[in-house]
Design a protein around this motif. Structure first.
Motif, PDB file in Angstrom:
ATOM      1  N   SER A 261     -83.071 -45.564 -27.618  1.00 10.89           N
ATOM      2  CA  SER A 261     -84.370 -45.701 -26.961  1.00 10.89           C
ATOM      3  C   SER A 261     -84.554 -44.620 -25.893  1.00 10.89           C
TER       4      SER A 261
ATOM      5  N   GLY B 242     -81.522 -50.157 -25.499  1.00 17.24           N
ATOM      6  CA  GLY B 242     -81.960 -51.358 -24.840  1.00 17.24           C
ATOM      7  C   GLY B 242     -83.121 -51.115 -23.912  1.00 17.24           C
ATOM      8  N   PRO B 243     -83.540 -52.059 -23.070  1.00 19.87           N
ATOM      9  CA  PRO B 243     -82.866 -53.339 -22.886  1.00 19.87           C
ATOM     10  C   PRO B 243     -82.937 -54.192 -24.150  1.00 19.87           C
ATOM     11  N   ARG B 244     -81.816 -54.753 -24.534  1.00 17.66           N
ATOM     12  CA  ARG B 244     -81.812 -55.632 -25.690  1.00 17.66           C
ATOM     13  C   ARG B 244     -81.060 -56.911 -25.345  1.00 17.66           C
TER      14      ARG B 244
ATOM     15  N   THR C  49     -80.970 -59.569 -20.404  1.00 19.24           N
ATOM     16  CA  THR C  49     -80.766 -58.521 -21.403  1.00 19.24           C
ATOM     17  C   THR C  49     -79.729 -57.495 -20.943  1.00 19.24           C
TER      18      THR C  49
END
Lengths: 332, 253
Positions: free
Chosen positions: B56, B74-76, B133
């Motif tokens: 990302s 992320g943020p994931r 996350t």
């Protein structure tokens, strides 16, 4: 979709550059307040704090100055000042129509990947059951969840709301939502999708359904009549029949149902390539733009695979310039 | 023939002599750095965002021969810790390619780099902005040419900004080596091998805050002050370069 790499020759490069330059000029003249719009992290955003401005997303106040905490474009709406990130994940709003992929079947819920920071949750209870009757969900329903959606299925749903811990809830309370089959899932940066009244499109000329999800996931697939969309019901009936131990083998009728004519497949690929092309160029993915690109490819006899090649790439950019020039003339 | 070596090997004595000679050079008051820089002169920096497509956010940094690529994911959703937390988690990992050092596979023993990168960045990221996350930061050193950690940290903060993650400020980092009486900024791998002490600062220039400070060897207070001033000034200039890199990326895209 930054992975589309086109190799341009000299003339194509010059044409593309001039097209991009015109687009930039157009956008700078149309928005008169183009004052140092892009900021990096910790840049000072010039504001007059005495005006009583509202500090929005991506800003923080340090020593009486407004600082950006994101890289992006400063947006001002009346008194609100916020930073719109250029490359960020999708930020859901209630009522958004999204396309997602099931990644887990959990107790009473499905987990979906929708390009948000967290997985979205579709509860069994916020879904219309295949038999269409409003009733309490029983343990049997829970056991049959995999017959509705399985892992890796692509689903269309609506954002229902957020829970207190920030996790996202979806709902699919209409026939138009549900499993998507026989088509392609495309991903684009979410900022290219604008929220509209209509996100489901039936392209009658091509016999194709186009769903533009607000999360940047897009579905191009064979058209399915919503009235006839009783696939789930069929499955349910099938299950009941299984229970009665007279499950008949797959007949020719079923085969016909899962067959997509070659012509429709070609149309699906063409529309999908139009979406890929537009997102690679960074143009807003509206229905009009997609249809226009498809028509352009037909009228200039471009084969499906050549839609992602250099010549059509430049042509599409020039087409966009024409469109914006003519629209700005209309305004004037 | 008992003393004859079975196979050819480079003369150990020669190498040792060369090392001693080099050490003697570094002891002197006035010597010239191998790349011809002044003592207070940093290597030219090359920075670019968007190096990896799948991430990302990503960035590539090249300071002299030190080449680093950092990707941010992320943020994931946190897979490891499913329990609720108000703030996000930061996960850092630094790895070296096998060909990063002159001797194959030597750079792999820098285990503490991951935790040092984590410490340097966690103060700059607004972790409250993504509860529940995780943000993953993966740094890969393509070529280790000295001052690896400062380059990794600066590059990582650029990648985080590219990923659209909320930060208080960009983090820039510079290290200084001590040789007897002289201080040398942005040391190369060779200089690092013979240094008497090292000093590294990670700094948020707009906020005037230091997120991490590492000091090894014997230092006098006056020396520390001098090194600190040198570092902060360099950090400030490096941050300007990083900022212009981000602006360039924003205007192009």
């Amino acid at each position: 979709m930054r992975d589309l790499q086109v190799t341009l020759n000299q003339t194509q490069r010059v044409r593309l550059q001039s097209a991009i330059r015109t687009l930039q000029e157009l956008s700078s003249t149309s928005s008169s307040s183009a004052v140092a719009a892009t900021v990096a992290v910790a840049d000072v955003i010039p504001v007059n704090l005495e005006d009583g401005i509202l500090k929005g997303h991506g800003t923080s106040e340090v020593d009486g100055q407004l600082m950006a905490t994101l890289c992006g474009v400063v947006e001002r709406v009346n008194k609100l000042v916020y930073v719109r990130a250029l490359r960020a994940r999708y930020k859901p709003e209630i009522g958004d129509i999204i396309v997602g992929r099931v990644i887990e079947v959990a107790p009473k819920r499905w987990r979906l990947e929708i390009n948000f920071t967290q997985d979205a949750v579709l509860m069994l209870s916020s879904m219309n059951l295949p038999d269409g009757i409003q009733r309490r969900r029983t343990a049997v329903d829970e056991l049959n969840m995999r017959s509705i959606f399985e892992e890796d299925d692509v689903i269309c749903a609506e954002v229902r709301g957020f829970q207190h811990d920030g996790s996202l809830q979806l709902q699919a309370r209409s026939q138009k939502y549900g499993k998507l089959e026989r088509g392609q899932l495309l991903t684009a940066p979410p900022y290219l999708v604008k929220r509209r009244k209509q996100h489901f499109h039936h392209l009658e000329d091509y016999g194709v359904d186009l769903i533009i999800g607000c999360n940047g996931f897009m579905w191009v697939g064979e058209h399915i009549e919503t009235g006839e969309n009783d696939m789930l019901e069929d499955q349910e009936n099938q299950l009941e029949k299984d229970g009665n131990s007279n499950a008949k083998p797959m007949g020719s009728q079923d085969e016909e149902k899962t067959f997509t004519p070659l012509e429709t497949r070609r149309h699906i690929c063409r529309i999908a390539n139009a979406v890929r092309l537009l997102s690679a160029l960074g143009f807003t993915l509206s229905l009009e733009a997609i249809i226009d690109t498809v028509k352009l490819s037909f009228s200039s006899n471009i084969s499906i695979k050549d839609m992602l090649a250099a010549e059509f790439y430049v042509q599409t950019a020039e087409r966009e310039v024409q469109r914006r020039v003519s629209s700005s003339k209309k305004k004037a | 023939m008992a003393t004859a070596p079975t196979t050819y090997s480079p003369s150990q004595a020669l190498e040792r002599r060369q090392q001693q000679q080099r050490r003697r050079i570094f002891k002197e008051e006035d010597w010239v750095r191998s790349d011809g820089r002044g003592f207070n002169q940093c290597r030219p920096a090359f920075l670019r965002t968007g190096a990896a497509n799948a991430a990302s956010g990503s960035a590539y940094a090249e300071f002299g021969t030190t080449k680093v690529i950092v990707s941010v994911f992320g943020p994931r959703e946190s897979k490891k810790a499913m329990m609720y937390s108000d703030i996000g988690r930061l996960n850092c990992n630094v790895s070296f390619t096998t060909f990063s050092t002159p001797i194959r596979g030597q750079g792999l023993d820098n285990k503490e780099f991951s935790s040092m990168l984590h410490k340097a960045l966690e103060g700059a990221i607004i972790l409250e902005s993504f509860p529940k996350t995780t943000v993953d930061v993966f740094a890969l050193v393509l070529e280790s040419g000295g001052s690896d950690l400062p380059v990794i940290i600066s590059c990582a903060s650029l990648a985080l900004a590219d990923a659209g993650i909320m930060m208080y400020d960009l983090v820039s980092s510079v290290s200084v080596s001590c040789f007897g009486k002289s201080l040398i900024i942005d040391p190369t791998a060779e200089e690092e091998a013979f240094q008497d002490g090292s000093f590294m600062v990670t700094y948020m220039p707009s906020r005037k805050e230091v997120t991490q400070l590492t000091l090894t060897g014997e230092w006098s207070t006056a020396k520390i002050n001098e090194a600190m001033e040198l570092c902060l000034d360099a950090c400030l200039k490096l941050a300007d370069v990083m900022r212009s890199c981000l602006k360039e990326a924003a205007n192009a895209g």
